[in-house]
Design a protein around this motif. Structure first.
Motif, PDB file in Angstrom:
ATOM      1  N   TYR A 108       0.828  -1.216   0.000  1.00  0.00           N
ATOM      2  CA  TYR A 108       0.000   0.000   0.000  1.00  0.00           C
ATOM      3  C   TYR A 108       0.860   1.263   0.000  1.00  0.00           C
ATOM      4  CZ  TYR A 108      -3.574  -3.281   1.712  1.00  0.00           C
ATOM      5  OH  TYR A 108      -4.428  -4.333   1.869  1.00  0.00           O
ATOM      6  N   TYR A 109       2.037   1.164   0.606  1.00  0.00           N
ATOM      7  CA  TYR A 109       2.866   2.346   0.832  1.00  0.00           C
ATOM      8  C   TYR A 109       3.867   2.588  -0.301  1.00  0.00           C
ATOM      9  CZ  TYR A 109       0.796   1.103   5.261  1.00  0.00           C
ATOM     10  OH  TYR A 109      -0.108   0.748   6.233  1.00  0.00           O
ATOM     11  N   ASN A 110       3.828   1.744  -1.338  1.00  0.00           N
ATOM     12  CA  ASN A 110       4.662   2.001  -2.514  1.00  0.00           C
ATOM     13  C   ASN A 110       4.158   3.251  -3.213  1.00  0.00           C
ATOM     14  OD1 ASN A 110       6.076  -0.303  -1.938  1.00  0.00           O
ATOM     15  ND2 ASN A 110       5.072  -1.563  -3.488  1.00  0.00           N
ATOM     16  N   GLY A 111       5.092   4.108  -3.620  1.00  0.00           N
ATOM     17  CA  GLY A 111       4.711   5.393  -4.167  1.00  0.00           C
ATOM     18  C   GLY A 111       4.637   5.439  -5.678  1.00  0.00           C
ATOM     19  N   LEU A 112       4.482   6.671  -6.198  1.00  0.00           N
ATOM     20  CA  LEU A 112       4.284   6.888  -7.624  1.00  0.00           C
ATOM     21  C   LEU A 112       5.450   6.394  -8.472  1.00  0.00           C
ATOM     22  CD1 LEU A 112       2.711  10.473  -7.684  1.00  0.00           C
ATOM     23  CD2 LEU A 112       1.590   8.320  -8.258  1.00  0.00           C
ATOM     24  N   ARG A 113       6.631   6.343  -7.893  1.00  0.00           N
ATOM     25  CA  ARG A 113       7.791   5.901  -8.675  1.00  0.00           C
ATOM     26  C   ARG A 113       7.722   4.411  -9.003  1.00  0.00           C
ATOM     27  NH1 ARG A 113      12.916   7.432  -5.467  1.00  0.00           N
ATOM     28  NH2 ARG A 113      13.955   6.897  -7.447  1.00  0.00           N
ATOM     29  N   THR A 114       6.814   3.684  -8.364  1.00  0.00           N
ATOM     30  CA  THR A 114       6.678   2.242  -8.633  1.00  0.00           C
ATOM     31  C   THR A 114       5.479   1.936  -9.522  1.00  0.00           C
ATOM     32  OG1 THR A 114       5.271   1.750  -6.715  1.00  0.00           O
ATOM     33  CG2 THR A 114       7.646   1.797  -6.347  1.00  0.00           C
ATOM     34  N   LEU A 115       4.851   2.951 -10.116  1.00  0.00           N
ATOM     35  CA  LEU A 115       3.673   2.726 -10.941  1.00  0.00           C
ATOM     36  C   LEU A 115       3.978   1.787 -12.104  1.00  0.00           C
ATOM     37  CD1 LEU A 115       2.022   6.254 -11.288  1.00  0.00           C
ATOM     38  CD2 LEU A 115       1.149   4.299 -10.012  1.00  0.00           C
ATOM     39  N   VAL A 116       3.027   0.876 -12.349  1.00  0.00           N
ATOM     40  CA  VAL A 116       3.146  -0.031 -13.481  1.00  0.00           C
ATOM     41  C   VAL A 116       1.789  -0.111 -14.180  1.00  0.00           C
ATOM     42  CG1 VAL A 116       5.005  -1.442 -12.515  1.00  0.00           C
ATOM     43  CG2 VAL A 116       2.610  -2.043 -12.033  1.00  0.00           C
ATOM     44  N   SER A 117       1.820  -0.566 -15.409  1.00  0.00           N
ATOM     45  CA  SER A 117       0.583  -0.775 -16.158  1.00  0.00           C
ATOM     46  C   SER A 117      -0.116  -2.024 -15.640  1.00  0.00           C
ATOM     47  CB  SER A 117       0.899  -0.927 -17.642  1.00  0.00           C
ATOM     48  OG  SER A 117       1.613  -2.143 -17.853  1.00  0.00           O
ATOM     49  N   PRO A 118      -1.404  -2.194 -15.953  1.00  0.00           N
ATOM     50  CA  PRO A 118      -2.114  -3.409 -15.517  1.00  0.00           C
ATOM     51  C   PRO A 118      -1.434  -4.696 -15.953  1.00  0.00           C
ATOM     52  CG  PRO A 118      -3.672  -1.777 -16.318  1.00  0.00           C
ATOM     53  CD  PRO A 118      -2.307  -1.233 -16.605  1.00  0.00           C
ATOM     54  N   ALA A 119      -0.806  -4.690 -17.134  1.00  0.00           N
ATOM     55  CA  ALA A 119      -0.149  -5.912 -17.632  1.00  0.00           C
ATOM     56  C   ALA A 119       1.066  -6.296 -16.795  1.00  0.00           C
ATOM     57  CB  ALA A 119       0.260  -5.720 -19.094  1.00  0.00           C
ATOM     58  N   GLN A 120       1.724  -5.319 -16.173  1.00  0.00           N
ATOM     59  CA  GLN A 120       2.933  -5.585 -15.383  1.00  0.00           C
ATOM     60  C   GLN A 120       2.627  -5.808 -13.894  1.00  0.00           C
ATOM     61  OE1 GLN A 120       4.582  -1.739 -16.641  1.00  0.00           O
ATOM     62  NE2 GLN A 120       6.377  -2.861 -17.406  1.00  0.00           N
ATOM     63  N   TYR A 121       1.429  -5.491 -13.486  1.00  0.00           N
ATOM     64  CA  TYR A 121       1.092  -5.475 -12.057  1.00  0.00           C
ATOM     65  C   TYR A 121       1.021  -6.881 -11.460  1.00  0.00           C
ATOM     66  CZ  TYR A 121      -2.122  -5.164  -8.048  1.00  0.00           C
ATOM     67  OH  TYR A 121      -2.732  -5.290  -6.823  1.00  0.00           O
ATOM     68  N   GLU A 122       1.642  -7.048 -10.295  1.00  0.00           N
ATOM     69  CA  GLU A 122       1.549  -8.275  -9.513  1.00  0.00           C
ATOM     70  C   GLU A 122       1.195  -7.904  -8.079  1.00  0.00           C
ATOM     71  OE1 GLU A 122       5.077 -10.570  -9.656  1.00  0.00           O
ATOM     72  OE2 GLU A 122       5.108 -10.734 -11.849  1.00  0.00           O
ATOM     73  N   PRO A 123       0.029  -8.299  -7.597  1.00  0.00           N
ATOM     74  CA  PRO A 123      -0.361  -7.931  -6.229  1.00  0.00           C
ATOM     75  C   PRO A 123       0.517  -8.613  -5.190  1.00  0.00           C
ATOM     76  CG  PRO A 123      -1.935  -9.468  -7.169  1.00  0.00           C
ATOM     77  CD  PRO A 123      -0.994  -9.094  -8.273  1.00  0.00           C
ATOM     78  N   GLU A 124       0.612  -7.982  -4.043  1.00  0.00           N
ATOM     79  CA  GLU A 124       1.429  -8.515  -2.957  1.00  0.00           C
ATOM     80  C   GLU A 124       0.787  -9.720  -2.293  1.00  0.00           C
ATOM     81  OE1 GLU A 124       3.763  -6.806   1.006  1.00  0.00           O
ATOM     82  OE2 GLU A 124       2.090  -5.680   0.160  1.00  0.00           O
TER      83      GLU A 124
END
Length: 713
Positions: A108-124
């Protein structure tokens, strides 16, 4: 003979002042400690022996006292003590609650610099099957770009008001403005088209099912900047957020500019907007087009309430997004409780106006309505006899026990509204208000009546149950398998509920509306009845049966014959809800004609049950700060082994780490971190600047948020 709650129905958590019972975010220990103390997942077939079954009455009293002492000590320790433990080495002592052994989710605390597209996203989330990726991956900051990798975009969830498709069905929507001269258009908000990598997904509820966008996130400048955040008072802003971490925010202000709110009058703006669009809401559409329903969005506030700058931002967002940007579909109202009963607000227009101006910010004067408990005593006069158990020990006209009285009164004064939203001042939403409230209403309208009460009493956990269609089928099969014992018929009502339920011993009730009678039998219906019908009640936690829990207010039922069993009823924790005019009219009639009422969280659902109205629990997305094992979560929330295990009673500690409950601690902590405030030794401006930037959350309903401040670093 009067029936009183048994000892096991009492709840020591309710005795502790919830305002002082601090949320305990106890840290994880080492992986060794985690495996040492983690509770194994259970299956529904397990049957634990009840350790209290053979205890004597004296021992039970001693247990209740001991529980109270332990909980008081926990509350006294508070959140800061838990954080202090986080920085010290692990202790070999069991934690107070088993869910605190689950891994903490930090994505939750990851900031804007870690933004990824939906295709790259992996939930914790790993649902407690393995250690989370935050413990496994090399996440050196050198790999992150100094700027957000994606650019913010204008977020517009509204229909294309000007499209031929829309205009074929509805009247034209005329644009609304903040000012009478129509020079300042209602502003837009901005979102990022992605989410921070490894941000968790909700444990129950769903964006997709409700029609909400889940592949965008909102940070504080794009969400609140258009309402006065991040620029100076000389430009019409609030002068807050200027010291906050703000990398990339210039791209937002280049699009939104600075709006001057120094002389804002929201009441006049709402009225102008409605007047321009009045044809959309006319009862008789001469053009043959569809009528658009009107909503009153009622904020429950009181004299002496402290309107801080951060809350002003959220209130402005509500009014702009719900009312002005929608062409007048909603009106936001402040229903202000005048606590001093000696002030005759109903007798003198001058005193009324002086009281309003003394306690409300100027920009909200023309959307505020005053009321007092003394006024309710005259509107719903005594007697209100035959109360089963007044556990609060307060007056029937007091707001704590009858918060619905002024809401019923408000609806009678404003018959122009088809729906009234009962909203609390400690609610926050990080997404777009119109999208959230409108999509929920549309989803509820689509729901069939068959199995609706049974689905609405459960938490839908997608990782456990599959999609909502599969969940619906599962609940139907489970309902068919239920063995309806005699005591269930007495306490719960029939299973399943189908149409009005008044077939229980009572001393008189108003008849249900004709249109609420089922057109067919339950078995003959093919999930058709109710589809397309607006919900009379939408709630945000399950509609549970109080008699099957030890919820302390379960017996606060008034006006029914005490020589008969307490009536069957339903309840939903937190009074936040959408209520139809039909429901509010029946509640009003039952109150003044029959002298019937119940505790506020129980009265609207019980009236729906008795009169056959359509009641729905909307499964909005809810997050947890721990990586729960979902089988265990399903057991705890949907299948408590004993009544004192229910999450709506002594088991409510299981919701302390959620983003939405009446006493959640994670909710407020997460919101403050999102605002950039340091919380319990973590977060804050310096950490954001040195780390991954400011937080960016999907649309999330937060409750409660008892305080909010900005960064102090």
């Amino acid at each position: 003979m009067r029936r009183l709650p048994r000892l096991r129905d009492l709840n020591p958590l309710r005795v502790v002042d919830s305002g002082r019972f601090s949320y305990q975010r106890v840290p994880n220990g080492s992986p060794f400690d985690f495996h040492r103390y983690r509770w194994p997942a259970t299956t529904r077939s397990e049957r634990w022996r009840n350790p209290f079954a053979r205890m004597s009455f004296t021992k039970l009293i001693a247990l209740a006292i001991a529980s109270f002492v332990v909980l008081a000590l926990l509350g006294g320790g508070g959140y800061h003590h838990a954080t202090k433990q986080h920085k010290s080495k692990p202790v070999d002592k069991p934690l107070p609650f088993y869910w605190q052994h689950y891994w903490r989710l930090d994505g939750y605390y990851n900031g804007l610099r870690t933004l990824v597209s939906p295709a790259q996203y992996e939930p914790e989330n790993r649902y407690n099957r393995s250690i989370p990726p935050t413990h496994l991956e090399d996440r050196k900051q050198a790999k992150l770009s100094p700027e957000p990798p994606l650019d913010p975009v204008r977020y517009d969830p509204y229909p294309d008001w000007k499209s031929a498709e829309y205009l074929r069905e509805y009247e034209q929507v005329h644009q609304c403005y903040l000012d009478a001269e129509e020079k300042v258009a209602a502003p837009d908000i901005y979102a990022y088209p992605g989410v921070p990598q490894h941000m968790a997904v909700p444990f129950y509820g769903s964006y997709k099912e409700l029609g909400l966008e889940e592949n965008v996130c909102f940070e504080r400048f794009g969400r609140l900047g258009p309402y006065g955040y991040g620029y100076n008072e000389s430009d019409g802003g609030l002068g807050i957020g200027n010291r906050s971490e703000h990398v990339g925010s210039g791209k937002i202000f280049e699009q939104s500019g600075h709006v001057d709110y120094s002389n804002m009058d929201w009441g006049s703006a709402q009225k102008r907007c409605y007047d321009k669009n009045e044809a959309r809401f006319a009862e008789h559409q001469t053009s043959g087009k569809k009528r658009v329903e009107r909503h009153a969005y009622v904020m429950r506030t009181w004299t002496g309430y402290n309107y801080k700058d951060y809350q002003l931002l959220s209130l402005r967002a509500m009014i702009n997004e719900l009312s002005l940007k929608s062409g007048g579909e909603y009106d936001v109202h402040f229903l202000v409780h005048v606590k001093n009963n000696s002030i005759p607000i109903w007798a003198s227009p001058r005193i009324y106006q002086e009281t309003l101006e003394k306690y409300d910010p100027r920009e909200f004067w023309n959307i505020s309505t005053l009321w007092s408990e003394k006024q309710m005593e005259m509107y719903y006069p005594e007697p209100f006899p035959n109360n089963f158990a007044n556990m609060a020990g307060s007056s029937i006209h007091g707001v704590y026990r009858s918060a619905h009285f002024p809401l019923q009164w408000f609806s009678q004064q404003h018959p122009e509204y088809d729906f009234v939203w009962n909203w609390e001042m400690d609610m926050r939403y990080s997404g777009h208000y119109w999208e959230f409230n409108t999509r929920i209403g549309e989803w509820a309208q689509k729901q069939p009546r068959k199995g609706l009460w049974e689905r609405s009493r459960r938490f839908w956990i997608p990782e456990q149950h599959g999609d909502y269609a599969n969940f619906t089928h599962f609940v139907e099969q489970e309902t068919r398998d239920i063995d309806i014992a005699a005591h269930d018929l007495e306490r719960n009502g029939p299973v399943p509920l189908w149409g009005p339920y008044q077939d229980f011993p009572n001393s008189g009730m108003l008849p249900p509306p004709n249109e609420t009678m089922p057109p067919t039998s339950y078995e003959a219906d093919n999930y058709e009845w109710g589809v397309g019908e607006h919900a009379d009640l939408i709630v945000f936690n399950p509609l549970f049966d109080p008699s099957m829990t030890n919820w302390v207010f379960s017996w606060d039922v008034t006006g029914y014959n005490r020589s008969l069993p307490v009536p069957p009823r339903r309840a939903a924790i937190i009074t936040v809800a959408r209520l139809s005019k039909r429901l509010l009219n029946i509640m009003h009639e039952e109150t003044w004609r029959m002298r019937h009422t119940m505790f506020p969280e129980m009265w609207p659902p019980a009236v729906c049950m008795h009169h056959g109205l359509k009641a729905v629990y909307a499964p909005h997305p809810v997050y947890f700060d721990r990586d729960w094992e979902v089988g265990r979560m399903n057991e705890v929330f949907n299948y408590p082994r004993e009544i004192w295990d229910s999450p709506f009673g002594w088991g409510e500690h299981n919701l302390l780490g959620s983003s939405f409950y009446y006493n959640s601690g994670f909710s407020g902590a997460l919101w403050r971190r999102w605002l950039g405030q340091g919380e319990n030794g973590e977060g804050g401006g310096r950490e954001e600047e040195a780390g991954t930037g400011r937080m960016c959350l999907r649309g999330t309903l937060h409750h409660p948020v008892k305080r909010e401040d900005g960064p102090v670093d």
